[in-house]
Design an enzyme around this catalytic site. Structure first.
Site, PDB file in Angstrom:
ATOM      1  N   SER A  13      -3.916  -6.417  -6.426  1.00  0.00           N
ATOM      2  CA  SER A  13      -5.230  -5.752  -6.261  1.00  0.00           C
ATOM      3  C   SER A  13      -6.434  -6.688  -6.180  1.00  0.00           C
ATOM      4  O   SER A  13      -7.550  -6.228  -5.965  1.00  0.00           O
ATOM      5  CB  SER A  13      -5.511  -4.719  -7.374  1.00  0.00           C
ATOM      6  N   ASN A  48       0.864  -1.194   0.000  1.00  0.00           N
ATOM      7  CA  ASN A  48       0.000   0.000   0.000  1.00  0.00           C
ATOM      8  C   ASN A  48       0.890   1.230   0.000  1.00  0.00           C
ATOM      9  O   ASN A  48       2.115   1.119   0.161  1.00  0.00           O
ATOM     10  CB  ASN A  48      -0.972  -0.019   1.189  1.00  0.00           C
ATOM     11  N   GLY A 102      -2.787  -9.692   3.788  1.00  0.00           N
ATOM     12  CA  GLY A 102      -2.606 -10.391   2.513  1.00  0.00           C
ATOM     13  C   GLY A 102      -1.158 -10.764   2.238  1.00  0.00           C
ATOM     14  O   GLY A 102      -0.398 -11.139   3.144  1.00  0.00           O
ATOM     15  N   ASP A 162       1.265  -8.870   1.416  1.00  0.00           N
ATOM     16  CA  ASP A 162       2.153  -7.893   2.057  1.00  0.00           C
ATOM     17  C   ASP A 162       2.533  -8.378   3.462  1.00  0.00           C
ATOM     18  O   ASP A 162       3.728  -8.417   3.835  1.00  0.00           O
ATOM     19  CB  ASP A 162       1.407  -6.549   2.118  1.00  0.00           C
TER      20      ASP A 162
HETATM   21  N1  AR6 Z   1       1.424 -15.628  -1.916  1.00  0.00           N
HETATM   22  C1  AR6 Z   1       0.839 -15.313  -3.077  1.00  0.00           C
HETATM   23  N2  AR6 Z   1      -0.326 -14.654  -3.166  1.00  0.00           N
HETATM   24  C2  AR6 Z   1      -0.933 -14.314  -2.006  1.00  0.00           C
HETATM   25  C3  AR6 Z   1      -0.392 -14.610  -0.738  1.00  0.00           C
HETATM   26  C4  AR6 Z   1       0.849 -15.299  -0.720  1.00  0.00           C
HETATM   27  N3  AR6 Z   1       1.456 -15.619   0.420  1.00  0.00           N
HETATM   28  N4  AR6 Z   1      -1.248 -14.123   0.209  1.00  0.00           N
HETATM   29  C5  AR6 Z   1      -2.290 -13.570  -0.453  1.00  0.00           C
HETATM   30  N5  AR6 Z   1      -2.110 -13.687  -1.783  1.00  0.00           N
HETATM   31  P1  AR6 Z   1      -3.812  -8.836  -1.280  1.00  0.00           P
HETATM   32  P2  AR6 Z   1      -4.278  -6.304  -2.721  1.00  0.00           P
HETATM   33  C6  AR6 Z   1      -2.949 -13.234  -2.904  1.00  0.00           C
HETATM   34  O1  AR6 Z   1      -5.020  -8.653  -0.453  1.00  0.00           O
HETATM   35  O2  AR6 Z   1      -5.631  -6.783  -3.139  1.00  0.00           O
HETATM   36  C7  AR6 Z   1      -2.510  -5.403   2.093  1.00  0.00           C
HETATM   37  O3  AR6 Z   1      -3.047  -5.115   3.348  1.00  0.00           O
HETATM   38  C8  AR6 Z   1      -4.409 -12.966  -2.652  1.00  0.00           C
HETATM   39  O4  AR6 Z   1      -5.161 -14.177  -2.674  1.00  0.00           O
HETATM   40  O5  AR6 Z   1      -2.587  -9.345  -0.636  1.00  0.00           O
HETATM   41  O6  AR6 Z   1      -3.389  -5.688  -3.751  1.00  0.00           O
HETATM   42  C9  AR6 Z   1      -1.631  -4.275   1.582  1.00  0.00           C
HETATM   43  O7  AR6 Z   1      -0.893  -3.670   2.613  1.00  0.00           O
HETATM   44  C10 AR6 Z   1      -4.755 -12.073  -3.840  1.00  0.00           C
HETATM   45  O8  AR6 Z   1      -5.049 -12.864  -4.990  1.00  0.00           O
HETATM   46  O9  AR6 Z   1      -3.380  -7.451  -2.029  1.00  0.00           O
HETATM   47  C11 AR6 Z   1      -2.642  -3.330   0.987  1.00  0.00           C
HETATM   48  O10 AR6 Z   1      -3.216  -2.502   1.973  1.00  0.00           O
HETATM   49  C12 AR6 Z   1      -3.454 -11.332  -4.106  1.00  0.00           C
HETATM   50  O11 AR6 Z   1      -2.454 -11.998  -3.354  1.00  0.00           O
HETATM   51  C13 AR6 Z   1      -3.696  -4.243   0.428  1.00  0.00           C
HETATM   52  O12 AR6 Z   1      -3.592  -5.472   1.162  1.00  0.00           O
HETATM   53  C14 AR6 Z   1      -3.501  -9.886  -3.683  1.00  0.00           C
HETATM   54  O13 AR6 Z   1      -4.248  -9.776  -2.478  1.00  0.00           O
HETATM   55  C15 AR6 Z   1      -3.431  -4.568  -1.021  1.00  0.00           C
HETATM   56  O14 AR6 Z   1      -4.514  -5.286  -1.542  1.00  0.00           O
END
Ligand code: AR6
Length: 175
Positions: free
Chosen positions: A122, A24, A32, A34
């Site tokens: 995203s 972010n 997630g 991150d």
């Molecule tokens: N390895 C691979 N993919 C993953 C993993 C992992 N270990 N964990 C989750 N995903 P998101 P965003 C996938 O929510 O939508 C955070 O709080 C997940 O299933 O991680 O870009 C940041 O700080 C999804 O398909 O990121 C921001 O505030 C993808 O990763 C916000 O979330 C992205 O999900 C960003 O949101």
């Protein structure tokens, strides 16, 4: 042999030159992917993120910054910020998501990265529709690879089945 590969699983386990983080604008971590990257990569990554934040005030949506991989198997983490999906201005959100992929690849190139792994930026907490995001991600990576022979391998690492199936289907139809 194809330079794009789809994997199902956890991006933090990969031994590649760079993994991309769906961060972010604060660069201070979150949930997630991150959260997973910072948990596994250890405090060094956060320290480097804070230094970048002090220097340039975080990372704007669609931009990317780079840190070391800390305790990860990856040499670098490229932190990019995808757009938050909302009900309006979808064209603009598409452009911002495309920018996140393109700017991450450009930064990778500057650091002589030859293998890089992307999560589905995203499509988790930020709520971007998965089919729409997959189209954009694949298009941007394919365009970039056409122009840049030095990137040998790009992995799309899909955590959930829906994304994995989407990428498999889209890439199979385009090969
Ligand atoms: N390895 C691979 N993919 C993953 C993993 C992992 N270990 N964990 C989750 N995903 P998101 P965003 C996938 O929510 O939508 C955070 O709080 C997940 O299933 O991680 O870009 C940041 O700080 C999804 O398909 O990121 C921001 O505030 C993808 O990763 C916000 O979330 C992205 O999900 C960003 O949101």
């Amino acid at each position: 042999m194809t330079r794009i590969e789809v994997l199902r699983g956890d991006i933090t386990t990969l031994a590649v030159d760079a993994i991309v983080n769906a961060a972010n604008t604060s660069l201070l971590g979150g949930g997630g992917v991150d959260g997973a990257i910072h948990r596994k990569g250890g405090p060094k990554i956060l320290e480097e993120c804070k230094a970048i934040r002090n220097r340039q005030g975080g990372c704007a949506t669609g931009e990317a910054v780079i840190t070391s991989g800390g305790n990860l198997n990856a040499k670098f983490v490229i932190h990019t910020v995808g757009p938050v999906w909302s009900g309006v201005d979808h064209g603009k959100l598409d452009v911002l998501l495309a920018n996140a992929y393109r700017n991450s690849l450009a930064l990778a190139l500057q650091h002589n990265v030859t293998t890089i792994a992307f999560p589905n930026i995203s499509t988790g907490i930020y709520g971007f529709p998965k089919p729409r995001a997959a189209e954009i991600a694949i298009r941007e990576v394919q365009n970039f690879l056409t122009k840049q022979p030095t990137i040998a391998k790009v992995f799309f690492v899909c955590f959930d089945e829906e994304n994995f199936d989407l990428y498999e289907t889209l890439l199979t139809s385009r090969r």
